[in-house]
Every structure is written in C-alpha cells, then in structure tokens.
Design a protein around this motif. Structure first.
Motif, PDB file in Angstrom:
ATOM      1  N   ALA A 186       0.857  -1.174   0.000  1.00  0.00           N
ATOM      2  CA  ALA A 186       0.000   0.000   0.000  1.00  0.00           C
ATOM      3  C   ALA A 186       0.896   1.227   0.000  1.00  0.00           C
ATOM      4  CB  ALA A 186      -0.908  -0.007   1.229  1.00  0.00           C
ATOM      5  N   GLY A 187       0.329   2.387  -0.258  1.00  0.00           N
ATOM      6  CA  GLY A 187       1.119   3.606  -0.308  1.00  0.00           C
ATOM      7  C   GLY A 187       0.372   4.788   0.256  1.00  0.00           C
ATOM      8  N   VAL A 188       1.131   5.823   0.590  1.00  0.00           N
ATOM      9  CA  VAL A 188       0.584   7.087   1.074  1.00  0.00           C
ATOM     10  C   VAL A 188       1.196   8.185   0.221  1.00  0.00           C
ATOM     11  CG1 VAL A 188       0.476   8.676   3.032  1.00  0.00           C
ATOM     12  CG2 VAL A 188       0.395   6.216   3.427  1.00  0.00           C
ATOM     13  N   THR A 189       0.384   9.147  -0.215  1.00  0.00           N
ATOM     14  CA  THR A 189       0.866  10.259  -1.017  1.00  0.00           C
ATOM     15  C   THR A 189       1.594  11.266  -0.136  1.00  0.00           C
ATOM     16  OG1 THR A 189      -1.016   9.992  -2.494  1.00  0.00           O
ATOM     17  CG2 THR A 189       0.134  12.080  -2.593  1.00  0.00           C
ATOM     18  N   LEU A 190       2.758  11.710  -0.602  1.00  0.00           N
ATOM     19  CA  LEU A 190       3.495  12.757   0.095  1.00  0.00           C
ATOM     20  C   LEU A 190       3.239  14.074  -0.628  1.00  0.00           C
ATOM     21  CD1 LEU A 190       6.896  10.910   0.603  1.00  0.00           C
ATOM     22  CD2 LEU A 190       5.063  11.228   2.256  1.00  0.00           C
ATOM     23  N   PRO A 191       2.920  15.138   0.091  1.00  0.00           N
ATOM     24  CA  PRO A 191       2.647  16.421  -0.540  1.00  0.00           C
ATOM     25  C   PRO A 191       3.869  16.957  -1.293  1.00  0.00           C
ATOM     26  CG  PRO A 191       1.877  16.407   1.739  1.00  0.00           C
ATOM     27  CD  PRO A 191       2.699  15.181   1.543  1.00  0.00           C
ATOM     28  N   LYS A 192       3.637  17.461  -2.507  1.00  0.00           N
ATOM     29  CA  LYS A 192       4.737  17.987  -3.315  1.00  0.00           C
ATOM     30  C   LYS A 192       5.451  19.153  -2.633  1.00  0.00           C
ATOM     31  CE  LYS A 192       4.212  16.478  -7.980  1.00  0.00           C
ATOM     32  NZ  LYS A 192       4.205  16.874  -9.382  1.00  0.00           N
ATOM     33  N   ASP A 193       4.725  19.955  -1.864  1.00  0.00           N
ATOM     34  CA  ASP A 193       5.380  21.059  -1.153  1.00  0.00           C
ATOM     35  C   ASP A 193       6.455  20.543  -0.209  1.00  0.00           C
ATOM     36  OD1 ASP A 193       3.910  23.009  -2.439  1.00  0.00           O
ATOM     37  OD2 ASP A 193       2.479  23.268  -0.795  1.00  0.00           O
ATOM     38  N   ASP A 194       6.175  19.431   0.464  1.00  0.00           N
ATOM     39  CA  ASP A 194       7.165  18.833   1.368  1.00  0.00           C
ATOM     40  C   ASP A 194       8.344  18.266   0.588  1.00  0.00           C
ATOM     41  OD1 ASP A 194       5.563  19.501   3.525  1.00  0.00           O
ATOM     42  OD2 ASP A 194       4.664  17.517   3.676  1.00  0.00           O
ATOM     43  N   LEU A 195       8.063  17.626  -0.548  1.00  0.00           N
ATOM     44  CA  LEU A 195       9.135  17.085  -1.384  1.00  0.00           C
ATOM     45  C   LEU A 195       9.998  18.205  -1.949  1.00  0.00           C
ATOM     46  CD1 LEU A 195       7.155  14.316  -3.276  1.00  0.00           C
ATOM     47  CD2 LEU A 195       8.676  14.029  -1.313  1.00  0.00           C
ATOM     48  N   ARG A 196       9.371  19.321  -2.301  1.00  0.00           N
ATOM     49  CA  ARG A 196      10.102  20.483  -2.822  1.00  0.00           C
ATOM     50  C   ARG A 196      11.042  21.037  -1.757  1.00  0.00           C
ATOM     51  NH1 ARG A 196       5.993  22.590  -4.768  1.00  0.00           N
ATOM     52  NH2 ARG A 196       6.275  21.942  -6.903  1.00  0.00           N
ATOM     53  N   ILE A 197      10.574  21.123  -0.518  1.00  0.00           N
ATOM     54  CA  ILE A 197      11.405  21.615   0.590  1.00  0.00           C
ATOM     55  C   ILE A 197      12.651  20.738   0.749  1.00  0.00           C
ATOM     56  CG2 ILE A 197      11.487  21.833   3.116  1.00  0.00           C
ATOM     57  CD1 ILE A 197       8.521  22.743   2.932  1.00  0.00           C
ATOM     58  N   GLU A 198      12.500  19.443   0.546  1.00  0.00           N
ATOM     59  CA  GLU A 198      13.618  18.504   0.668  1.00  0.00           C
ATOM     60  C   GLU A 198      14.529  18.508  -0.556  1.00  0.00           C
ATOM     61  OE1 GLU A 198      14.694  16.494   3.174  1.00  0.00           O
ATOM     62  OE2 GLU A 198      13.185  17.446   4.449  1.00  0.00           O
ATOM     63  N   GLY A 199      14.140  19.252  -1.610  1.00  0.00           N
ATOM     64  CA  GLY A 199      14.960  19.322  -2.818  1.00  0.00           C
ATOM     65  C   GLY A 199      14.833  18.102  -3.710  1.00  0.00           C
ATOM     66  N   LEU A 200      13.704  17.410  -3.629  1.00  0.00           N
ATOM     67  CA  LEU A 200      13.519  16.172  -4.384  1.00  0.00           C
ATOM     68  C   LEU A 200      12.796  16.366  -5.713  1.00  0.00           C
ATOM     69  CD1 LEU A 200      12.551  13.873  -1.386  1.00  0.00           C
ATOM     70  CD2 LEU A 200      14.791  14.140  -2.467  1.00  0.00           C
ATOM     71  N   LEU A 201      12.352  17.604  -5.997  1.00  0.00           N
ATOM     72  CA  LEU A 201      11.626  17.874  -7.236  1.00  0.00           C
ATOM     73  C   LEU A 201      12.446  18.780  -8.147  1.00  0.00           C
ATOM     74  CD1 LEU A 201       8.041  18.601  -5.877  1.00  0.00           C
ATOM     75  CD2 LEU A 201       9.006  16.421  -6.615  1.00  0.00           C
ATOM     76  N   ASP A 202      12.273  18.596  -9.462  1.00  0.00           N
ATOM     77  CA  ASP A 202      12.929  19.478 -10.422  1.00  0.00           C
ATOM     78  C   ASP A 202      12.074  20.729 -10.637  1.00  0.00           C
ATOM     79  OD1 ASP A 202      10.875  18.784 -12.193  1.00  0.00           O
ATOM     80  OD2 ASP A 202      12.129  17.468 -13.406  1.00  0.00           O
ATOM     81  N   GLU A 203      12.495  21.594 -11.559  1.00  0.00           N
ATOM     82  CA  GLU A 203      11.778  22.856 -11.799  1.00  0.00           C
ATOM     83  C   GLU A 203      10.369  22.660 -12.348  1.00  0.00           C
ATOM     84  OE1 GLU A 203      14.187  21.581 -15.237  1.00  0.00           O
ATOM     85  OE2 GLU A 203      14.767  22.080 -13.204  1.00  0.00           O
ATOM     86  N   ASN A 204      10.075  21.450 -12.875  1.00  0.00           N
ATOM     87  CA  ASN A 204       8.735  21.146 -13.397  1.00  0.00           C
ATOM     88  C   ASN A 204       7.836  20.468 -12.360  1.00  0.00           C
ATOM     89  OD1 ASN A 204       9.361  22.119 -16.026  1.00  0.00           O
ATOM     90  ND2 ASN A 204      10.478  20.225 -16.408  1.00  0.00           N
ATOM     91  N   GLY A 205       8.343  20.279 -11.146  1.00  0.00           N
ATOM     92  CA  GLY A 205       7.551  19.638 -10.103  1.00  0.00           C
ATOM     93  C   GLY A 205       7.559  18.124 -10.169  1.00  0.00           C
ATOM     94  N   CYS A 206       8.501  17.555 -10.953  1.00  0.00           N
ATOM     95  CA  CYS A 206       8.635  16.093 -11.064  1.00  0.00           C
ATOM     96  C   CYS A 206       9.783  15.624 -10.176  1.00  0.00           C
ATOM     97  CB  CYS A 206       8.919  15.698 -12.506  1.00  0.00           C
ATOM     98  SG  CYS A 206       7.573  16.100 -13.626  1.00  0.00           S
ATOM     99  N   ILE A 207       9.702  14.393  -9.715  1.00  0.00           N
ATOM    100  CA  ILE A 207      10.773  13.843  -8.885  1.00  0.00           C
ATOM    101  C   ILE A 207      12.072  13.876  -9.676  1.00  0.00           C
ATOM    102  CG2 ILE A 207      11.639  11.785  -7.723  1.00  0.00           C
ATOM    103  CD1 ILE A 207       8.771  11.107  -7.015  1.00  0.00           C
ATOM    104  N   ASP A 208      13.093  14.479  -9.079  1.00  0.00           N
ATOM    105  CA  ASP A 208      14.388  14.680  -9.719  1.00  0.00           C
ATOM    106  C   ASP A 208      15.335  13.548  -9.308  1.00  0.00           C
ATOM    107  OD1 ASP A 208      16.480  15.797 -11.106  1.00  0.00           O
ATOM    108  OD2 ASP A 208      16.907  17.338  -9.609  1.00  0.00           O
ATOM    109  N   GLY A 209      15.541  12.595 -10.206  1.00  0.00           N
ATOM    110  CA  GLY A 209      16.447  11.492  -9.924  1.00  0.00           C
ATOM    111  C   GLY A 209      15.758  10.326  -9.242  1.00  0.00           C
TER     112      GLY A 209
END
Length: 61
Positions: free
Chosen positions: A14-37
């Motif tokens: 099963a999975g839980v969605t993580l908010p993109k704002d939180d992922l962005r704070i961690e530096g895990l998203l690229d400039e398009n809002g997609c997971i970077d790497g």
C-alpha cells in the motif's frame, strides 16, 4: 493536521501520497515539479499506528 489517504498499490503493498510542497522543501523535485532522480526511503514501524520515513542518501549493500 493534513490527512493523506492510504491506497492499495498491488496485492502486497500500500502507499501514502506525500505532498509535493514537502518534497520540494527537501529538494527532491525538479523545476517542473517532477521527482528529480532516483531516491529511496527507509520506512520503519515505530508503534501501533506510527511509522517513520527516512530519506536514504546512499545505499550500502
């Protein structure tokens, strides 16, 4: 307190969605809002109804 829905992913997990704002704070998203790497997270069951997620920087097998 934000609530996130627990979702059935497949027969064994099963999975839980993580908010993109939180992922962005961690530096895990690229400039398009997609997971970077490629990233890995260690999930640990702490207590009844409680889990801890930890971003793993390096994989050592």
């Amino acid at each position: 307190m934000a609530l996130n829905k627990l979702r059935q992913l497949d027969r064994d997990s099963a999975g839980v969605t993580l908010p993109k704002d939180d992922l962005r704070i961690e530096g895990l998203l690229d400039e398009n809002g997609c997971i970077d790497g490629e990233h890995h997270v260690h999930i640990r069951h702490i207590d009844e109804g409680e889990w801890r997620l930890e971003l793993v920087e390096e994989l050592n097998f």
